[in-house]
Design a protein around this motif. Sequence first.
Motif, PDB file in Angstrom:
ATOM      1  N   ASN A  88      48.204  44.246  41.284  1.00 13.95           N
ATOM      2  CA  ASN A  88      49.351  43.744  40.531  1.00 13.95           C
ATOM      3  C   ASN A  88      49.934  44.898  39.736  1.00 13.95           C
ATOM      4  O   ASN A  88      49.403  45.294  38.693  1.00 13.95           O
ATOM      5  CB  ASN A  88      48.943  42.601  39.607  1.00 13.95           C
ATOM      6  CG  ASN A  88      50.157  41.903  39.013  1.00 13.95           C
ATOM      7  OD1 ASN A  88      51.262  42.456  38.989  1.00 13.95           O
ATOM      8  ND2 ASN A  88      49.966  40.693  38.529  1.00 13.95           N
ATOM      9  N   THR A 162      60.320  35.674  35.850  1.00 13.44           N
ATOM     10  CA  THR A 162      58.890  35.948  35.658  1.00 13.44           C
ATOM     11  C   THR A 162      58.676  37.341  35.074  1.00 13.44           C
ATOM     12  O   THR A 162      57.869  37.533  34.152  1.00 13.44           O
ATOM     13  CB  THR A 162      58.141  35.814  36.991  1.00 13.44           C
ATOM     14  OG1 THR A 162      58.263  34.466  37.463  1.00 13.44           O
ATOM     15  CG2 THR A 162      56.667  36.150  36.840  1.00 13.44           C
ATOM     16  N   TYR A 216      53.111  32.997  44.028  1.00 13.35           N
ATOM     17  CA  TYR A 216      52.725  33.040  42.616  1.00 13.35           C
ATOM     18  C   TYR A 216      52.712  31.664  41.962  1.00 13.35           C
ATOM     19  O   TYR A 216      52.484  31.547  40.758  1.00 13.35           O
ATOM     20  CB  TYR A 216      53.616  34.017  41.861  1.00 13.35           C
ATOM     21  CG  TYR A 216      53.163  35.453  42.107  1.00 13.35           C
ATOM     22  CD1 TYR A 216      51.963  35.912  41.602  1.00 13.35           C
ATOM     23  CD2 TYR A 216      53.920  36.320  42.881  1.00 13.35           C
ATOM     24  CE1 TYR A 216      51.525  37.212  41.834  1.00 13.35           C
ATOM     25  CE2 TYR A 216      53.495  37.618  43.128  1.00 13.35           C
ATOM     26  CZ  TYR A 216      52.290  38.054  42.603  1.00 13.35           C
ATOM     27  OH  TYR A 216      51.853  39.334  42.850  1.00 13.35           O
ATOM     28  N   THR A 217      52.920  30.629  42.743  1.00 13.19           N
ATOM     29  CA  THR A 217      52.607  29.287  42.280  1.00 13.19           C
ATOM     30  C   THR A 217      51.112  29.019  42.445  1.00 13.19           C
ATOM     31  O   THR A 217      50.511  28.231  41.711  1.00 13.19           O
ATOM     32  CB  THR A 217      53.417  28.236  43.083  1.00 13.19           C
ATOM     33  OG1 THR A 217      54.798  28.497  42.902  1.00 13.19           O
ATOM     34  CG2 THR A 217      53.109  26.827  42.601  1.00 13.19           C
ATOM     35  N   THR A 218      50.507  29.731  43.402  1.00 12.94           N
ATOM     36  CA  THR A 218      49.068  29.615  43.647  1.00 12.94           C
ATOM     37  C   THR A 218      48.288  30.631  42.821  1.00 12.94           C
ATOM     38  O   THR A 218      47.238  30.319  42.264  1.00 12.94           O
ATOM     39  CB  THR A 218      48.764  29.832  45.140  1.00 12.94           C
ATOM     40  OG1 THR A 218      49.505  28.891  45.908  1.00 12.94           O
ATOM     41  CG2 THR A 218      47.278  29.687  45.417  1.00 12.94           C
ATOM     42  N   TYR A 219      48.804  31.871  42.755  1.00 12.22           N
ATOM     43  CA  TYR A 219      48.120  32.944  42.033  1.00 12.22           C
ATOM     44  C   TYR A 219      48.806  33.196  40.685  1.00 12.22           C
ATOM     45  O   TYR A 219      50.035  33.110  40.584  1.00 12.22           O
ATOM     46  CB  TYR A 219      48.112  34.231  42.854  1.00 12.22           C
ATOM     47  CG  TYR A 219      47.260  34.154  44.093  1.00 12.22           C
ATOM     48  CD1 TYR A 219      45.907  34.475  44.049  1.00 12.22           C
ATOM     49  CD2 TYR A 219      47.803  33.744  45.317  1.00 12.22           C
ATOM     50  CE1 TYR A 219      45.121  34.404  45.195  1.00 12.22           C
ATOM     51  CE2 TYR A 219      47.027  33.663  46.456  1.00 12.22           C
ATOM     52  CZ  TYR A 219      45.686  33.998  46.395  1.00 12.22           C
ATOM     53  OH  TYR A 219      44.908  33.925  47.522  1.00 12.22           O
ATOM     54  N   ASP A 220      48.004  33.512  39.686  1.00 10.41           N
ATOM     55  CA  ASP A 220      48.513  33.753  38.335  1.00 10.41           C
ATOM     56  C   ASP A 220      49.091  35.164  38.256  1.00 10.41           C
ATOM     57  O   ASP A 220      48.361  36.152  38.343  1.00 10.41           O
ATOM     58  CB  ASP A 220      47.376  33.573  37.322  1.00 10.41           C
ATOM     59  CG  ASP A 220      47.852  33.718  35.884  1.00 10.41           C
ATOM     60  OD1 ASP A 220      49.048  34.001  35.671  1.00 10.41           O
ATOM     61  OD2 ASP A 220      47.019  33.568  34.968  1.00 10.41           O
ATOM     62  N   ALA A 222      50.087  36.818  35.794  1.00 17.74           N
ATOM     63  CA  ALA A 222      49.694  37.578  34.606  1.00 17.74           C
ATOM     64  C   ALA A 222      48.324  38.216  34.732  1.00 17.74           C
ATOM     65  O   ALA A 222      47.905  38.979  33.854  1.00 17.74           O
ATOM     66  CB  ALA A 222      49.729  36.674  33.374  1.00 17.74           C
ATOM     67  N   GLN A 223      47.605  37.942  35.825  1.00 21.26           N
ATOM     68  CA  GLN A 223      46.251  38.462  35.969  1.00 21.26           C
ATOM     69  C   GLN A 223      46.195  39.609  36.974  1.00 21.26           C
ATOM     70  O   GLN A 223      46.911  39.608  37.984  1.00 21.26           O
ATOM     71  CB  GLN A 223      45.306  37.348  36.437  1.00 21.26           C
ATOM     72  CG  GLN A 223      45.153  36.219  35.431  1.00 21.26           C
ATOM     73  CD  GLN A 223      44.601  36.712  34.103  1.00 21.26           C
ATOM     74  OE1 GLN A 223      43.635  37.476  34.069  1.00 21.26           O
ATOM     75  NE2 GLN A 223      45.223  36.276  33.020  1.00 21.26           N
ATOM     76  N   THR A 225      44.438  41.576  40.005  1.00 23.96           N
ATOM     77  CA  THR A 225      43.725  41.042  41.158  1.00 23.96           C
ATOM     78  C   THR A 225      43.632  42.097  42.248  1.00 23.96           C
ATOM     79  O   THR A 225      44.531  42.932  42.397  1.00 23.96           O
ATOM     80  CB  THR A 225      44.444  39.805  41.730  1.00 23.96           C
ATOM     81  OG1 THR A 225      43.772  39.371  42.915  1.00 23.96           O
ATOM     82  CG2 THR A 225      45.891  40.105  42.070  1.00 23.96           C
TER      83      THR A 225
END
Length: 624
Positions: A88, A162, A216-220, A222-223, A225
């Motif tokens: 990210n 976002t 990004y509805t599945t993955y956050d 802000a984190q 990865t």
Amino acid sequence: MTHGMAPSRRTVLKLSAAAAMAACLPSVRVLAEGERRHGLSVFGDLRYGPEFSAFDYVNADAPKGGRIVFTAPSWAYNQNPQTFNSFNSFILKGDAPPRMELCFDTLMVRALDEPDAMYGLVAESVEILDGGNTYVFHLRGEARFHDGSPLTAEDVAFSLMTLKEMGHPQIQQTIAELASAEAPDPSRVVVRFSGKQSRQLPLIVAALPILSKSYYTTYDFAQSTLTPPLSSGPYRVGKYEVGRYVEYVRVEDWWGKDLPVARGQSNFDVIRLEFFRDSQVAFEAFKKGAITFQEEFSSKRWATEYTFPALDEKRVIRTEFPDNRPSGAQGWFFNTRRDKFSDPRVRQALGLAFDFEWSNASLFYGLYTRTNSFFENSAMMAMGEPDAAELALLEPYRDNLLPDVFGPAIMAPTSDGSGQDRTLLRKANQLLMEAGCTRDGNILRLPDGKAFEIEFLSNSPAFERITLPYIRNLERLGIKASFRLVDPSQFQSRLNDFDFDICGRRYALEATLGESIRQFWGSKSAATPGSSNLAGISHPAIDALIEKAIFAPTREDMTVAARALDRCLRAGYYWVPQWYKPVHTVAMWDVFGMPAEPPAYEFPVETTWWFDEAKAAVIGKSGG
């Protein structure tokens, strides 16, 4: 964009000539509000018309294939050239590998032979409405993510909002005047600005990465990865080993490969980045052929260590390419958030202790020129006395500015080259005494009575030999100084938190100034973790001049504002300016083809060069 901290890149005449050339570029007719346009630029000039087939600086018929292997010479946001632990790249958290941006499409892309012009990639065209406060981007229906799903206006609107809300602080602050992004239908994105934006902000927004809303509805977002994200660009993440290497693999069926803005680019099948904690180890890998392209930032290596057999056999080529870009600011930055650096006389004194002339002769083999300006190698660099136009901008702030601002532009001191110029050290001592410091035997004490101690923070062992002579001169002034080497992740974390005394860094600037310069010198960024304002510069006059430069109605007005700003920054002694050279020093295994001339405003090796099978066969090197 941050560049490799190492003995670096003046030639005001060169950049002035480039600026003059840019002013003569052909321009398209002025378009009415609401009329669709194929390109954007800050001041309205465009080199390429609507029917252009490829950029002039590329080989439109460049072959595809092979690979390039290198260590990153530049990086942005949370990217780390020495290690990585996340894919990210657009948040503060984690360390991402450089060049993740190759995996993401954008609405428009830069023409690198123009100061700031952009042409459509995902966006086929754009309308400007509401006096420049609303931009409507019309998207190409063929745009796709790598999983085959369509890239729609919803993805673009989601991405912009976002990034505004959760993106890296450097993104958030830069696009603060982005008010909203909406998708009235799958092929149109309506982007609204606050009315306080600069002319450049719409171009900045058009260059932001487009994220998949579904992903990004599945993955956050802000984190951090290590799961490579779904993306849509000419490359995707391939093989990797955390902290050691990452490969970006060309997407053969990339939807945009035949567009004019992409033709002749993204030619390598694999772009592989290697990660090393020590640049000398990386050089050994280059000598063995494990790395195939090396932009050299060590003057010592360039002058003394290119003596290995492959060079003698001409399998490795050593050459230079012109660098006409503003070279930006490279130096040791004082953290003025700390009381010991709050007095500009103290900062000036510390700068007098660095003997560039001795360092250049003894350590750099005479390869470098002293940096003086935050706009070195450009027409924006202040020279001599301020002219009438500059004075008109400076006068309203005279009472809040140091007198030096209104005299000849501050220049770095010139020593006698002895390594310990007594005249400069005496002047430094005088300034320290004037600032309230006292002596206790061989110990210099700050006005509060504490011993004056300084730590130089670095992530490169190569800089120790450069910093130690400077430290010895500081010790002659009674200052206890030390060199602290930390691992890459800790280094970036401490910079993000402004947890340092002095650190070395180089920041490159664009030929057209925009909101991003607030990140370097603006008061708000001084208090924002992760910003590029390492020195903690916070001054109302500087803030005002930043706005003058950002909102300048013409390039000439922008240049005048930049010169006035440069005078204020230099008179504040926020840094110890280091060095630069107006060329890229490059060594490479002789397996590459390249366009005849690099573009004036970038050095796009990874995107415009190609693997030459015939050359590789001659030297017995495979492209796989």
